[in-house]
Design a protein around this motif. Structure first.
Motif, mmCIF file in Angstrom:
data_model
loop_
_atom_site.group_PDB
_atom_site.id
_atom_site.type_symbol
_atom_site.label_atom_id
_atom_site.label_comp_id
_atom_site.label_asym_id
_atom_site.label_seq_id
_atom_site.Cartn_x
_atom_site.Cartn_y
_atom_site.Cartn_z
ATOM 1 N N ILE A 164 3.344 17.672 2.693
ATOM 2 C CA ILE A 164 3.446 16.883 3.922
ATOM 3 C C ILE A 164 2.050 16.382 4.280
ATOM 4 C CG2 ILE A 164 4.153 16.823 6.335
ATOM 5 C CD1 ILE A 164 6.475 17.388 4.467
ATOM 6 N N PRO A 165 1.775 15.093 4.108
ATOM 7 C CA PRO A 165 0.443 14.573 4.420
ATOM 8 C C PRO A 165 0.213 14.500 5.926
ATOM 9 C CG PRO A 165 1.912 12.784 3.827
ATOM 10 C CD PRO A 165 2.679 14.048 3.606
ATOM 11 N N SER A 166 -1.030 14.598 6.344
ATOM 12 C CA SER A 166 -1.363 14.451 7.758
ATOM 13 C C SER A 166 -1.348 12.975 8.134
ATOM 14 C CB SER A 166 -2.747 15.044 8.037
ATOM 15 O OG SER A 166 -3.742 14.283 7.364
ATOM 16 N N ARG A 167 -1.338 12.700 9.429
ATOM 17 C CA ARG A 167 -1.357 11.313 9.897
ATOM 18 C C ARG A 167 -2.593 10.580 9.361
ATOM 19 N NH1 ARG A 167 1.541 10.248 14.930
ATOM 20 N NH2 ARG A 167 2.633 12.107 15.652
ATOM 21 N N SER A 168 -3.744 11.220 9.478
ATOM 22 C CA SER A 168 -5.004 10.582 9.079
ATOM 23 C C SER A 168 -5.090 10.388 7.570
ATOM 24 C CB SER A 168 -6.187 11.416 9.558
ATOM 25 O OG SER A 168 -6.121 12.733 9.020
ATOM 26 N N GLU A 169 -4.450 11.276 6.834
ATOM 27 C CA GLU A 169 -4.493 11.214 5.376
ATOM 28 C C GLU A 169 -3.724 10.015 4.834
ATOM 29 O OE1 GLU A 169 -3.768 14.347 1.680
ATOM 30 O OE2 GLU A 169 -2.924 14.752 3.668
ATOM 31 N N LEU A 170 -2.664 9.620 5.512
ATOM 32 C CA LEU A 170 -1.791 8.548 5.031
ATOM 33 C C LEU A 170 -2.516 7.216 4.899
ATOM 34 C CD1 LEU A 170 1.655 9.009 6.797
ATOM 35 C CD2 LEU A 170 1.196 9.054 4.361
ATOM 36 N N LYS A 171 -3.203 6.811 5.966
ATOM 37 C CA LYS A 171 -3.909 5.528 5.998
ATOM 38 C C LYS A 171 -2.969 4.356 5.709
ATOM 39 C CE LYS A 171 -8.302 7.623 4.643
ATOM 40 N NZ LYS A 171 -9.418 7.647 3.648
ATOM 41 N N LEU A 172 -1.739 4.475 6.211
ATOM 42 C CA LEU A 172 -0.738 3.428 6.049
ATOM 43 C C LEU A 172 -0.223 3.002 7.419
ATOM 44 C CD1 LEU A 172 1.387 4.935 3.114
ATOM 45 C CD2 LEU A 172 -0.437 3.224 2.935
ATOM 46 N N LYS A 173 0.231 1.763 7.496
ATOM 47 C CA LYS A 173 0.760 1.238 8.748
ATOM 48 C C LYS A 173 2.281 1.369 8.787
ATOM 49 C CE LYS A 173 -2.918 -2.214 9.368
ATOM 50 N NZ LYS A 173 -3.225 -3.664 9.493
ATOM 51 N N PHE A 174 2.791 1.910 9.882
ATOM 52 C CA PHE A 174 4.237 1.965 10.076
ATOM 53 C C PHE A 174 4.752 0.558 10.388
ATOM 54 C CE2 PHE A 174 3.073 6.369 10.771
ATOM 55 C CZ PHE A 174 4.148 7.074 10.265
ATOM 56 N N PRO A 175 6.024 0.262 10.031
ATOM 57 C CA PRO A 175 7.014 1.148 9.405
ATOM 58 C C PRO A 175 6.717 1.386 7.918
ATOM 59 C CG PRO A 175 7.921 -1.047 9.658
ATOM 60 C CD PRO A 175 6.595 -1.064 10.349
ATOM 61 N N LEU A 176 7.248 2.505 7.434
ATOM 62 C CA LEU A 176 7.080 2.900 6.044
ATOM 63 C C LEU A 176 8.443 3.096 5.398
ATOM 64 C CD1 LEU A 176 4.331 5.623 6.651
ATOM 65 C CD2 LEU A 176 3.946 3.254 5.918
ATOM 66 N N ILE A 177 8.476 2.991 4.088
ATOM 67 C CA ILE A 177 9.716 3.268 3.364
ATOM 68 C C ILE A 177 9.430 4.352 2.335
ATOM 69 C CG2 ILE A 177 9.301 1.351 1.743
ATOM 70 C CD1 ILE A 177 12.404 1.084 1.566
ATOM 71 N N LEU A 178 10.362 5.309 2.217
ATOM 72 C CA LEU A 178 10.197 6.449 1.308
ATOM 73 C C LEU A 178 11.170 6.321 0.142
ATOM 74 C CD1 LEU A 178 9.125 7.405 4.167
ATOM 75 C CD2 LEU A 178 9.538 9.719 3.343
ATOM 76 N N LYS B 33 0.846 -1.188 0.000
ATOM 77 C CA LYS B 33 0.000 0.000 0.000
ATOM 78 C C LYS B 33 0.887 1.246 0.000
ATOM 79 C CE LYS B 33 -3.880 -2.174 2.408
ATOM 80 N NZ LYS B 33 -4.731 -2.138 3.634
ATOM 81 N N HIS B 34 0.393 2.312 -0.620
ATOM 82 C CA HIS B 34 1.269 3.463 -0.811
ATOM 83 C C HIS B 34 0.490 4.775 -0.791
ATOM 84 C CE1 HIS B 34 -0.435 2.913 -4.795
ATOM 85 N NE2 HIS B 34 -0.030 4.130 -5.107
ATOM 86 N N PHE B 35 1.280 5.860 -0.723
ATOM 87 C CA PHE B 35 0.754 7.221 -0.805
ATOM 88 C C PHE B 35 1.769 8.035 -1.597
ATOM 89 C CE2 PHE B 35 0.047 11.582 0.429
ATOM 90 C CZ PHE B 35 -1.324 11.681 0.620
ATOM 91 N N THR B 36 1.290 8.795 -2.584
ATOM 92 C CA THR B 36 2.181 9.609 -3.410
ATOM 93 C C THR B 36 2.146 11.061 -2.955
ATOM 94 O OG1 THR B 36 1.788 8.171 -5.321
ATOM 95 C CG2 THR B 36 2.745 10.335 -5.760
ATOM 96 N N CYS B 37 3.317 11.620 -2.692
ATOM 97 C CA CYS B 37 3.425 13.019 -2.252
ATOM 98 C C CYS B 37 3.947 13.888 -3.384
ATOM 99 C CB CYS B 37 4.390 13.130 -1.063
ATOM 100 S SG CYS B 37 3.798 12.354 0.441
ATOM 101 N N GLU B 38 3.185 14.883 -3.752
ATOM 102 C CA GLU B 38 3.698 15.880 -4.688
ATOM 103 C C GLU B 38 4.801 16.679 -4.004
ATOM 104 O OE1 GLU B 38 2.831 16.012 -7.879
ATOM 105 O OE2 GLU B 38 1.524 14.288 -7.482
#
Length: 352
Positions: free
Chosen positions: A149-163, A140-145
């Motif tokens: 900086i996305p908010s915590r709630s916006e991410l909807k991903l489980k830590f740990p994360l890789i960038l 699962k992923h989130f793309t940042c323009e």
């Protein structure tokens, strides 16, 4: 036996595009250009020598921003096939797609993947969209323009994360700091990547498990390779960093050990092969590609990257898998160039 064919080896002229490719600050770091490009440059003469054993004419072309010169040389040499090693132009990976398109516009056949595949695989979010549309598991992923900086709630991903940088390969920008375990670390890492690379960032859930490389030649899956992290210090995340690939004196390079073929449970191996080939076909790959897969704790395979035209220097994973399939380096080069020659012969016959 030599074939009366003209082969042109095209590759990108090494350059320095970023100030720092490591993905971390290092006071001892003094890199003049991308190590992945610089290391491959050492192989060009060897590749030409090998191809000259089979073909009458083999020339090379180093590609830079002087595109008019490149076009003139392409037209003047008029190759029967091009061995395409162009992955960027003066460090800009976005231009890889356009140069492959130039071959198509000029009517030359070339090795490896088409502009559409190269472009779809370069942009990691697009790769994931295609994989998901074929119901192929990918983290699962989130793309940042840029600078977002996305908010915590916006991410909807489980830590740990890789960038990861959205539009780079060769692990550029990947370091031990790429895996984050808190929101604070995430924000710090995002700001660092924006400031250092001026590029969008992909955030994805980190799969903590075995890492497999599946090399595909034509439509044949070669023996599966695994990267062992057994000797990597416990404080470092088990990932393939830029140093792991290109910095021989680094801790990561010395402690990310490839094993090919690897040992997998028969059912797991069958599933891995099935997923890799499905990903290869979903991205419309041709000739050769490498699919990188992570197994989660339940041995479910997740595709983390699809790499068209992967590095085929003699010490790379793709070549290692080929050797495990009893394909030596010369045979590998001949096989890859033969794909383009066959297309060229087909085009010639169709035009008659």
């Amino acid at each position: 036996m030599k074939y009366d064919k003209k082969i042109l080896i095209c590759y990108n002229e090494p350059t320095r595009y970023y100030n720092n490719y490591l993905g971390k600050d290092d006071i001892e770091y003094d890199q003049q250009n991308d190590l992945s490009e610089r290391e491959f440059l050492k192989q060009i003469d060897n590749i030409r020598s090998i191809l000259l054993k089979r073909f009458t004419y083999v020339e090379t072309l180093a590609v830079n921003r002087n595109i008019k010169n490149a076009i003139n040389q392409l037209i003047n040499f008029n190759p029967d096939a091009i061995f395409n090693f162009v992955e960027s132009i003066e460090g800009n990976t976005n231009l890889e797609v356009y140069f492959a398109g130039l071959y198509d516009l000029l009517g030359f056949e070339y090795t490896g993947n088409t502009p559409i595949t190269l472009g779809n695989c370069l942009v990691k979010s697009r790769t994931k969209q295609i994989l998901e549309s074929f119901r192929i598991k990918t983290p699962k992923h989130f793309t940042c323009e840029l600078n977002y900086i996305p908010s915590r709630s916006e991410l909807k991903l489980k830590f740990p994360l890789i960038l990861k940088l959205l539009r780079e390969d060769a692990s550029i920008g990947i370091s031990e700091f790429s895996v984050v375990r808190t929101y604070k670390q995430l924000v710090e890492r995002l700001k660092y990547l924006y400031n250092s690379f001026n590029q969008e960032v992909l955030i994805e859930e980190y799969i903590d498990g075995r890492e497999l490389n599946v090399a595909i030649l034509g439509n044949k899956i070669l023996p599966i390779s695994e990267i062992s992290f057994d000797t990597l210090p416990e404080n470092l995340p088990k990932i393939i960093t830029y140093e792991a690939k290109w910095s021989e004196e680094s801790v990561y390079f010395k402690n990310t050990i490839p094993k090919c073929p690897t040992n997998l449970d028969a059912k797991v191996e069958e599933k891995v092969r099935e997923v890799a080939l499905k990903a290869y076909e979903a991205l419309e790959c041709r000739d050769y590609a490498r699919v990188d897969i992570r197994l989660n704790k339940k041995n479910i395979p997740y595709v983390i990257e699809v790499n068209p035209n992967p590095d085929i220097s003699p010490d790379t994973g793709f070549v290692r898998s080929a050797k495990a399939a009893n394909i030596n380096y010369e045979q590998l080069l001949y096989t890859i160039i033969s794909f383009a020659i066959e297309r060229s012969n087909y085009d010639t016959q169709a035009a008659i």
